[in-house]
Design a protein around this motif. Structure first.
Motif, PDB file in Angstrom:
ATOM      1  N   ASP A  40       0.855  -1.194   0.000  1.00  0.00           N
ATOM      2  CA  ASP A  40       0.000   0.000   0.000  1.00  0.00           C
ATOM      3  C   ASP A  40       0.890   1.244   0.000  1.00  0.00           C
ATOM      4  O   ASP A  40       1.571   1.511   0.977  1.00  0.00           O
ATOM      5  N   ASP A  41       0.892   2.077  -1.000  1.00  0.00           N
ATOM      6  CA  ASP A  41       0.273   1.848  -2.300  1.00  0.00           C
ATOM      7  C   ASP A  41       1.385   1.842  -3.361  1.00  0.00           C
ATOM      8  O   ASP A  41       1.511   0.932  -4.119  1.00  0.00           O
ATOM      9  N   THR A  58      -6.894   4.859   1.041  1.00  0.00           N
ATOM     10  CA  THR A  58      -6.575   3.464   1.340  1.00  0.00           C
ATOM     11  C   THR A  58      -6.892   3.117   2.792  1.00  0.00           C
ATOM     12  O   THR A  58      -7.147   1.957   3.121  1.00  0.00           O
ATOM     13  N   LEU A  59      -6.886   4.110   3.675  1.00  0.00           N
ATOM     14  CA  LEU A  59      -7.200   3.853   5.082  1.00  0.00           C
ATOM     15  C   LEU A  59      -8.583   3.249   5.259  1.00  0.00           C
ATOM     16  O   LEU A  59      -8.845   2.571   6.259  1.00  0.00           O
ATOM     17  N   VAL A  80      -3.803  -1.675   6.843  1.00  0.00           N
ATOM     18  CA  VAL A  80      -3.124  -1.333   5.599  1.00  0.00           C
ATOM     19  C   VAL A  80      -1.872  -0.520   5.906  1.00  0.00           C
ATOM     20  O   VAL A  80      -1.626  -0.120   7.031  1.00  0.00           O
ATOM     21  N   GLY A  81      -1.090  -0.261   4.857  1.00  0.00           N
ATOM     22  CA  GLY A  81       0.080   0.589   4.987  1.00  0.00           C
ATOM     23  C   GLY A  81       1.382  -0.121   4.729  1.00  0.00           C
ATOM     24  O   GLY A  81       1.774  -1.011   5.475  1.00  0.00           O
ATOM     25  N   GLY A  82       2.076   0.274   3.644  1.00  0.00           N
ATOM     26  CA  GLY A  82       3.403  -0.271   3.362  1.00  0.00           C
ATOM     27  C   GLY A  82       3.376  -1.719   2.942  1.00  0.00           C
ATOM     28  O   GLY A  82       2.510  -2.173   2.191  1.00  0.00           O
ATOM     29  N   ARG A  87     -15.166   8.083   1.497  1.00  0.00           N
ATOM     30  CA  ARG A  87     -13.960   7.316   1.169  1.00  0.00           C
ATOM     31  C   ARG A  87     -12.726   8.210   1.081  1.00  0.00           C
ATOM     32  O   ARG A  87     -11.654   7.764   0.692  1.00  0.00           O
ATOM     33  N   ASN A  88     -12.908   9.511   1.399  1.00  0.00           N
ATOM     34  CA  ASN A  88     -11.804  10.473   1.476  1.00  0.00           C
ATOM     35  C   ASN A  88     -11.100  10.651   0.129  1.00  0.00           C
ATOM     36  O   ASN A  88      -9.879  10.849   0.071  1.00  0.00           O
TER      37      ASN A  88
END
Length: 693
Positions: free
Chosen positions: A148-149, A206-207, A213-215, A355-356
């Motif tokens: 991500d991402d 993506t959050l 999530v993340g990396g 969804r930002n």
């Protein structure tokens, strides 16, 4: 969100525990009274022709690196940078760990599950790798199978490559896919040190995919270049196979859309086929777009998120409401279709903010409020759909019951993200293929719709056969009530020709001799419209003519009687002309909007008048004249004048004059107009005065 799904067994074929490969972390130094520099932890790797996962020991930090003023390169990618104060991260997956979104094995949670919940933006990973390999060996690095991402990868401060476009003001990110990054060849046999650094960017939207999530979501791999390239090909083949169902599904939807549009041509009275075709076309576009976003970098993940989960998702749900409303032929409430338009617009906007997508302008309060609006809007659309189905059960029974389970599943799919947060499983991976709750609901809806379409098509074919039989019988009746093509009366030779534009026409005429005084009554006209409806009006008028002439031969009285037959029948109206011809050749003509007759090739002067069926007290045009021996009178319908050739030229008055000056008979006039390009019903009557009886 669509992501990379493939079998981890393919990677296992290359992760071999060869005796030449060992991985160990450097031991900690003993305590001493002297100040001893802390040695950084190092992954000790001895490479043969194999591939090794870089599980640990990684160092991690949020934020982005400053740039070296001298070189312009990121300081955190420099091998000399001291990362001892960074966090330690181990990417070793737990036994049986599986990505909850993609089903990917060897899954490790991202930084939001490692103490950085709610963080989006830049972050760095660094690892120190000690490689022991033969001289001249070409090394390569396999990027993480899922991440991500977007990321850039550095080896000893040198940029090897990137996944995603970092060149613009905004970073373009894509769905994860296998990538290979060649490294510098091993200069000589023995040991070498590689400081590998990954610079990650995760977009704020993506959050909202998951809570972890993340990396990195799986560890990158290092090894001999040929082995890494072979691994990439295998993994990409698995990626193709994993999503191979998507274009097939999209192609199936496209074919079904074509079938639905074809059925709309087959049965123009049923608008449900147009709604079904439009909805299936949307599903097909969505499927093809999703496949291209996973397999290629033609479509960014941001664009796919907007098109798939925001715009098309909202349109599809509104489309199902209209499909079932039209299917069950519901007209109440009349405001429901109009209410769907603002609801769809509101749902698109609310979902985008929740969804930002517009993270540059949003705030936590706005995101929360937008999610509440999105929930309320989806509840309203679900209520519409359930109301339609319950009304369908009440009106149609079995068809409504067949639709109900699919609609309930579709309603649950509308809230798939909320169900995930409360612990329900909405993603399944049979045989390594991702099936989500929305996809399952769509497949069930399409299956139910296909069964019902087949059922409806059988009924439509049966109804079409009955209609064709009705048309055939109407055509036979119309042929029965038409007079003979050529009839000789005392002092008159009458010819007629009738060529309908369809099976049943709207032109009519009757030639009725008086049983005692030798006079002749000719009635000709043209009903508005074509087809079966016009044919039924013709039958009505012919019946009216036959009943009227039993008590009067006056042309004007005949027109008034026919006018009363048409009054109060909606848009039913007709032009008509009635001629009474005495044995001596005296003609009395009454006209109601019909074309004037032609006498010896020239149009007769006749004032205009309204057609029948427009007013209760019509005023008709009357004309009296004498037919001399050898006089020729021709009555035509407007279908001759309105015949149109491929160049869009009308047959027109001049061509009619040319034909009549050549003394053409009824059949040749009709033939000429039909060959020119028939658009409307064609009827011609010719009268030739011979000698008095």
């Amino acid at each position: 969100m669509r992501r990379l799904v493939f079998a981890a067994l393919a990677a296992g074929a290359f992760l071999v525990a060869a005796p030449a490969v060992t991985v160990r972390a450097a031991a900690a130094q003993p305590a001493s009274s002297k100040t001893v520099p802390v040695q950084p932890k190092t992954a000790e790797i001895h490479l043969g022709e194999s591939v090794v996962a870089l599980n640990s020991p990684w160092k991690f930090s949020t934020g982005d690196s400053p740039l070296d003023p001298a070189t312009g390169k990121p300081v955190w990618a420099d091998p000399a940078f001291d990362d001892a104060h960074w966090e330690d991260v181990d990417l070793t997956p737990k036994s049986g760990a599986q990505n909850p979104i993609t089903g990917l094995s060897d899954y490790v949670p991202g930084w939001t599950a490692r103490g950085h919940a709610g963080y989006a933006g830049y972050a760095w990973y660094r690892i120190r790798v000690h490689v022991d390999a033969r001289g001249g060996l070409q090394l390569a690095l396999a990027g993480p199978a899922a991440a991500d991402d977007s990321y850039q990868v550095f080896d000893n401060g040198v940029l090897l490559g990137s996944f995603g476009d970092f060149s613009g003001k905004h970073i373009a990110d894509y769905y994860s896919r296998p990538l290979t990054f060649p490294m510098q060849p091993q200069a000589a046999a023995g040991e070498s040190i590689h400081i590998i650094a990954f610079r990650f960017w995760m977009a704020p939207p993506t959050l909202f995919q998951a809570s972890d999530v993340g990396g990195f979501e799986s560890a990158p791999l290092i090894g001999e270049a040929d082995a890494i390239h072979n691994l990439e090909r295998v993994l990409f083949d698995d990626l193709i196979r994993a999503y191979l169902w998507s274009p097939f599904e999209a192609g199936t939807f496209a074919l079904l859309a074509i079938v639905a549009f074809s059925l709309a041509l087959f049965d123009r009275s049923d608008r449900v086929y147009l709604w079904i075709g439009g909805l299936l076309l949307l599903l097909s576009i969505d499927g093809f777009s999703g496949s291209m976003s996973v397999w290629t970098t033609w479509i960014s993940s941001r664009y796919d998120l907007i098109s798939h989960e925001i715009v098309l998702f909202s349109l599809q749900y509104a489309g199902w409401v209209m499909v079932w409303r039209t299917w069950f032929r519901q007209r109440r409430p009349v405001w429901m279709p109009w209410a769907l338009i603002p609801l769809v617009i509101l749902l698109i906007a609310a979902t985008a903010f929740s969804r930002n997508i517009f993270y540059q302008f949003s705030s936590p309060t706005l995101i929360t409020d937008a999610h509440a609006v999105s929930l309320l809007t989806r509840f309203a659309m679900s209520a519409f759909l359930l109301q339609i189905v319950f009304n369908g059960i009440r009106e149609y029974g079995i068809e409504g019951w067949l639709v109900l389970p699919a609609v309930l599943l579709a309603g649950a799919a509308e809230f798939a993200r909320e169900l995930t947060h409360i612990g329900f499983t909405v993603n399944w991976f049979p045989f390594g293929v991702q099936i989500t709750l929305p996809v399952a609901s769509q497949l069930l809806l399409i299956l139910v719709l296909t069964v019902l379409l087949i059922r409806r098509l059988v009924y439509s074919v049966r109804r079409q056969r009955l209609m064709a039989l009705d048309v055939k019988q109407a055509q036979e009746v119309q042929h029965v009530i038409l007079p003979q093509a050529r009839t000789v009366f005392p002092g008159l030779v009458v010819e007629s020709e009738y060529r309908p534009a369809r099976e049943v026409g709207g032109d009519f005429f009757q030639i009725i001799p008086h049983p005692t005084d030798g006079s002749l009554l000719i009635v000709t006209g043209d009903v508005a419209g074509k087809g079966l409806k016009a044919g039924m009006l013709v039958a009505l008028l012919v019946g009216g003519i036959r009943s009227t002439v039993e008590w009067t031969q006056d042309p004007e009285q005949v027109l008034r009687a026919l006018n009363q037959r048409l009054m109060g029948r909606g848009d039913a109206f007709a032009t008509c002309q009635v001629l009474h011809i005495s044995p001596a050749g005296a003609v009395t003509l009454a006209n109601a909007g019909h074309l004037p007759p032609y006498r010896n090739g020239e149009a007769m002067e006749l004032d205009g008048s309204f057609p029948l069926g427009l007013t209760e007290s019509p005023v008709f045009t009357t004309l009296r004249f004498e037919l001399q021996p050898d006089d020729r009178l021709v009555l035509i319908s407007d279908g001759i004048l309105e015949a149109t050739n491929p160049a869009r030229e009308l047959f027109g008055f001049e061509r009619v004059h040319t034909l009549l000056r050549a003394s053409a008979n009824a059949a040749s006039i009709a033939e000429a107009a039909q060959n020119f390009g028939q658009e409307d019903d064609i009827s011609v009557i010719t009268l030739l005065r011979t000698a008095a009886a």
